[in-house]
Design a protein around this motif. Structure first.
Motif, PDB file in Angstrom:
ATOM      1  N   VAL A  30       0.841  -1.314   0.034  1.00  0.00           N
ATOM      2  CA  VAL A  30      -0.027  -0.071  -0.103  1.00  0.00           C
ATOM      3  C   VAL A  30       0.765   1.223   0.074  1.00  0.00           C
ATOM      4  O   VAL A  30       0.410   2.221  -0.718  1.00  0.00           O
ATOM      5  N   ARG A  31       2.190   1.394   0.922  1.00  0.00           N
ATOM      6  CA  ARG A  31       2.784   2.342   1.124  1.00  0.00           C
ATOM      7  C   ARG A  31       3.672   2.552  -0.564  1.00  0.00           C
ATOM      8  O   ARG A  31       3.610   3.805  -1.018  1.00  0.00           O
ATOM      9  N   LEU A  32       4.051   1.811  -1.079  1.00  0.00           N
ATOM     10  CA  LEU A  32       4.697   1.728  -2.364  1.00  0.00           C
ATOM     11  C   LEU A  32       3.797   2.302  -3.290  1.00  0.00           C
ATOM     12  O   LEU A  32       3.824   3.135  -4.231  1.00  0.00           O
ATOM     13  N   LYS A  33       2.479   1.675  -3.599  1.00  0.00           N
ATOM     14  CA  LYS A  33       1.568   2.315  -4.379  1.00  0.00           C
ATOM     15  C   LYS A  33       1.164   3.493  -4.297  1.00  0.00           C
ATOM     16  O   LYS A  33       1.108   4.365  -5.177  1.00  0.00           O
ATOM     17  N   ASN A  34       1.045   3.993  -2.861  1.00  0.00           N
ATOM     18  CA  ASN A  34       0.807   5.541  -2.566  1.00  0.00           C
ATOM     19  C   ASN A  34       1.782   6.271  -3.035  1.00  0.00           C
ATOM     20  O   ASN A  34       1.640   7.357  -3.599  1.00  0.00           O
ATOM     21  N   GLU A  35       2.992   5.740  -2.993  1.00  0.00           N
ATOM     22  CA  GLU A  35       4.150   6.671  -3.247  1.00  0.00           C
ATOM     23  C   GLU A  35       4.278   6.846  -4.687  1.00  0.00           C
ATOM     24  O   GLU A  35       4.391   7.926  -5.293  1.00  0.00           O
ATOM     25  N   ILE A  36       3.890   5.838  -5.519  1.00  0.00           N
ATOM     26  CA  ILE A  36       4.001   6.003  -6.902  1.00  0.00           C
ATOM     27  C   ILE A  36       2.887   6.655  -7.385  1.00  0.00           C
ATOM     28  O   ILE A  36       2.900   7.569  -8.206  1.00  0.00           O
ATOM     29  N   LEU A  37       1.575   6.393  -6.844  1.00  0.00           N
ATOM     30  CA  LEU A  37       0.403   7.369  -7.315  1.00  0.00           C
ATOM     31  C   LEU A  37       0.472   8.982  -6.950  1.00  0.00           C
ATOM     32  O   LEU A  37      -0.155   9.763  -7.623  1.00  0.00           O
ATOM     33  N   TYR A  38       0.890   8.991  -5.832  1.00  0.00           N
ATOM     34  CA  TYR A  38       0.828  10.659  -5.252  1.00  0.00           C
ATOM     35  C   TYR A  38       2.240  11.324  -5.435  1.00  0.00           C
ATOM     36  O   TYR A  38       2.118  12.352  -4.685  1.00  0.00           O
ATOM     37  N   SER A  39       3.132  10.720  -5.957  1.00  0.00           N
ATOM     38  CA  SER A  39       4.342  11.504  -5.860  1.00  0.00           C
ATOM     39  C   SER A  39       4.389  12.652  -6.914  1.00  0.00           C
ATOM     40  O   SER A  39       3.785  12.139  -8.022  1.00  0.00           O
ATOM     41  N   ASN A  40       4.760  13.656  -6.698  1.00  0.00           N
ATOM     42  CA  ASN A  40       4.606  14.767  -7.776  1.00  0.00           C
ATOM     43  C   ASN A  40       5.919  14.819  -8.638  1.00  0.00           C
ATOM     44  O   ASN A  40       5.967  15.533  -9.672  1.00  0.00           O
ATOM     45  N   SER A  41       7.126  14.344  -8.110  1.00  0.00           N
ATOM     46  CA  SER A  41       8.310  14.123  -8.992  1.00  0.00           C
ATOM     47  C   SER A  41       8.165  13.332 -10.250  1.00  0.00           C
ATOM     48  O   SER A  41       8.035  12.215 -10.240  1.00  0.00           O
ATOM     49  N   SER A  42       8.304  14.140 -11.238  1.00  0.00           N
ATOM     50  CA  SER A  42       8.487  13.287 -12.383  1.00  0.00           C
ATOM     51  C   SER A  42       9.932  13.590 -13.087  1.00  0.00           C
ATOM     52  O   SER A  42      10.325  14.776 -12.870  1.00  0.00           O
ATOM     53  N   ALA A  43      10.344  12.501 -13.752  1.00  0.00           N
ATOM     54  CA  ALA A  43      11.808  12.560 -14.095  1.00  0.00           C
ATOM     55  C   ALA A  43      11.907  13.349 -15.508  1.00  0.00           C
ATOM     56  O   ALA A  43      10.952  13.212 -16.319  1.00  0.00           O
ATOM     57  N   ASP A  44      12.690  14.403 -15.387  1.00  0.00           N
ATOM     58  CA  ASP A  44      12.751  15.424 -16.367  1.00  0.00           C
ATOM     59  C   ASP A  44      13.874  14.622 -17.625  1.00  0.00           C
ATOM     60  O   ASP A  44      14.987  14.668 -17.216  1.00  0.00           O
ATOM     61  N   GLU A  45      13.090  14.107 -18.581  1.00  0.00           N
ATOM     62  CA  GLU A  45      13.908  13.516 -19.521  1.00  0.00           C
ATOM     63  C   GLU A  45      14.297  14.357 -20.685  1.00  0.00           C
ATOM     64  O   GLU A  45      15.244  13.893 -21.571  1.00  0.00           O
ATOM     65  N   ASN A  46      14.219  15.605 -20.749  1.00  0.00           N
ATOM     66  CA  ASN A  46      14.568  16.538 -21.789  1.00  0.00           C
ATOM     67  C   ASN A  46      15.497  17.457 -21.281  1.00  0.00           C
ATOM     68  O   ASN A  46      15.532  18.516 -20.578  1.00  0.00           O
ATOM     69  N   VAL A  47      16.720  16.775 -20.957  1.00  0.00           N
ATOM     70  CA  VAL A  47      17.980  17.356 -20.552  1.00  0.00           C
ATOM     71  C   VAL A  47      18.580  18.290 -21.621  1.00  0.00           C
ATOM     72  O   VAL A  47      18.994  17.533 -22.637  1.00  0.00           O
ATOM     73  N   GLY A  48      18.975  19.764 -21.553  1.00  0.00           N
ATOM     74  CA  GLY A  48      19.558  20.477 -22.290  1.00  0.00           C
ATOM     75  C   GLY A  48      18.831  20.802 -23.665  1.00  0.00           C
ATOM     76  O   GLY A  48      19.294  21.351 -24.474  1.00  0.00           O
ATOM     77  N   GLY A  49      17.772  20.350 -23.738  1.00  0.00           N
ATOM     78  CA  GLY A  49      16.881  20.681 -24.991  1.00  0.00           C
ATOM     79  C   GLY A  49      15.707  21.724 -24.854  1.00  0.00           C
ATOM     80  O   GLY A  49      15.738  22.301 -23.574  1.00  0.00           O
ATOM     81  N   GLY A  50      15.257  22.208 -25.744  1.00  0.00           N
ATOM     82  CA  GLY A  50      14.129  23.069 -25.604  1.00  0.00           C
ATOM     83  C   GLY A  50      12.853  22.368 -25.308  1.00  0.00           C
ATOM     84  O   GLY A  50      12.985  21.178 -24.563  1.00  0.00           O
ATOM     85  N   LYS A  51      11.482  23.060 -25.654  1.00  0.00           N
ATOM     86  CA  LYS A  51      10.428  22.468 -25.370  1.00  0.00           C
ATOM     87  C   LYS A  51      10.338  20.969 -26.026  1.00  0.00           C
ATOM     88  O   LYS A  51      10.472  20.970 -27.149  1.00  0.00           O
ATOM     89  N   GLY A  52      10.069  20.074 -25.390  1.00  0.00           N
ATOM     90  CA  GLY A  52       9.749  18.524 -25.929  1.00  0.00           C
ATOM     91  C   GLY A  52       8.352  18.536 -26.701  1.00  0.00           C
ATOM     92  O   GLY A  52       7.470  19.517 -26.635  1.00  0.00           O
ATOM     93  N   ASN A  53       8.423  17.748 -27.746  1.00  0.00           N
ATOM     94  CA  ASN A  53       7.424  17.792 -28.743  1.00  0.00           C
ATOM     95  C   ASN A  53       6.585  16.493 -28.088  1.00  0.00           C
ATOM     96  O   ASN A  53       5.407  16.146 -29.015  1.00  0.00           O
ATOM     97  N   ILE A  54       6.591  15.878 -27.284  1.00  0.00           N
ATOM     98  CA  ILE A  54       5.956  14.602 -26.771  1.00  0.00           C
ATOM     99  C   ILE A  54       5.212  15.004 -25.725  1.00  0.00           C
ATOM    100  O   ILE A  54       5.597  15.710 -24.642  1.00  0.00           O
ATOM    101  N   PRO A  55       3.727  14.806 -25.823  1.00  0.00           N
ATOM    102  CA  PRO A  55       2.773  15.597 -24.866  1.00  0.00           C
ATOM    103  C   PRO A  55       3.088  14.660 -23.203  1.00  0.00           C
ATOM    104  O   PRO A  55       3.348  13.453 -23.549  1.00  0.00           O
ATOM    105  N   GLY A  56       2.911  15.372 -22.477  1.00  0.00           N
ATOM    106  CA  GLY A  56       3.021  14.672 -21.204  1.00  0.00           C
ATOM    107  C   GLY A  56       1.935  13.629 -21.019  1.00  0.00           C
ATOM    108  O   GLY A  56       0.870  14.044 -21.053  1.00  0.00           O
ATOM    109  N   ASP A  57       2.248  12.670 -20.237  1.00  0.00           N
ATOM    110  CA  ASP A  57       1.113  11.488 -19.991  1.00  0.00           C
ATOM    111  C   ASP A  57       1.314  11.102 -18.615  1.00  0.00           C
ATOM    112  O   ASP A  57       1.871   9.964 -18.249  1.00  0.00           O
ATOM    113  N   PRO A  58       0.954  11.608 -17.572  1.00  0.00           N
ATOM    114  CA  PRO A  58       1.138  11.397 -15.915  1.00  0.00           C
ATOM    115  C   PRO A  58       0.518  10.021 -15.855  1.00  0.00           C
ATOM    116  O   PRO A  58       0.906   9.180 -15.086  1.00  0.00           O
ATOM    117  N   THR A  59      -0.524   9.923 -16.282  1.00  0.00           N
ATOM    118  CA  THR A  59      -1.511   8.767 -16.033  1.00  0.00           C
ATOM    119  C   THR A  59      -0.585   7.507 -16.415  1.00  0.00           C
ATOM    120  O   THR A  59      -0.756   6.518 -15.886  1.00  0.00           O
TER     121      THR A  59
END
Length: 142
Positions: A30-59
Motif C-alpha cells: 500500500v505504501r509503495l502504491k501510494n508513493e507511486i500514485l501521489y508523488s509529484n516528482s516526474s523525471a525530466d527526460e528533456n535534459v539540455g533541450g528546448g520544449k519537448g514535442n511529446i505530450p506529457g502523460d502522467p497517467t
C-alpha cells in the motif's frame, strides 16, 4: 498440495519468514502504491533541450511505474500466493496460521497450538509443512 513435493530447507524458512511478515508486506505494498500514485516528482527526460514535442502523460507514466516496479511486483506476488493458498484452507488450518504466524505476541508452542486445534502436535506440524510447501509451489520456489 502434494505431500511428496520436496523443497529446500532455506526455501521453507524463507516462506515461513514471509508468513510472519505477511501483514507488514501488505502495508508495504500500500505504501509503495501510494508513493507511486501521489508523488509529484516526474523525471525530466528533456535534459539540455528546448520544449519537448511529446505530450506529457502522467497517467500513463503512473500506470507503467505501477506495473514495472520490481519490489512492488515481488511483494504482490508473495501476498497473492499466500492469499490463494489460505483461501482454500479449512478453518482449522487457517487458525493454525493465525496462531503460529500472525498473533502477536507469539506465546503458544507447537504443543499449545495443537491443543487449541484439538489435534496432535505432529498433525499440527504436518499441516504447517503442507501449507508452506503449497505456498512455495505457488511461487515457483524450490
Amino acid at each position: 498440495m502434494s505431500a511428496q513435493t520436496k523443497i529446500k530447507k532455506g526455501t521453507f524458512q524463507h516462506v515461513e519468514s514471509e508468513l510472519y511478515a505477511y501483514h507488514e508486506t501488505r502495508k508495504e505494498i500500500v505504501r509503495l502504491k501510494n508513493e507511486i500514485l501521489y508523488s509529484n516528482s516526474s523525471a525530466d527526460e528533456n535534459v539540455g533541450g528546448g520544449k519537448g514535442n511529446i505530450p506529457g502523460d502522467p497517467t500513463g507514466r503512473t500506470a507503467i511505474l505501477l506495473t514495472s516496479h520490481k519490489k512492488l511486483e515481488q511483494l504482490q506476488m508473495i501476498v497473492d500466493a499466500i492469499e490463494s493458498v489460505v483461501e482454500r484452507l479449512t478453518d482449522d488450518r487457517k487458525k493454525l496460521l493465525r496462531l503460529r504466524y500472525w498473533d502477536k505476541p507469539q506465546i503458544l508452542t507447537w504443543d499449545g497450538i495443537a491443543a487449541e486445534l484439538h489435534v496432535s502436535r505432529r498433525t499440527a506440524v504436518n499441516w504447517r509443512d503442507e501449507i508452506v510447501r503449497a505456498i512455495a509451489e505457488k511461487l515457483g520456489w524450490r
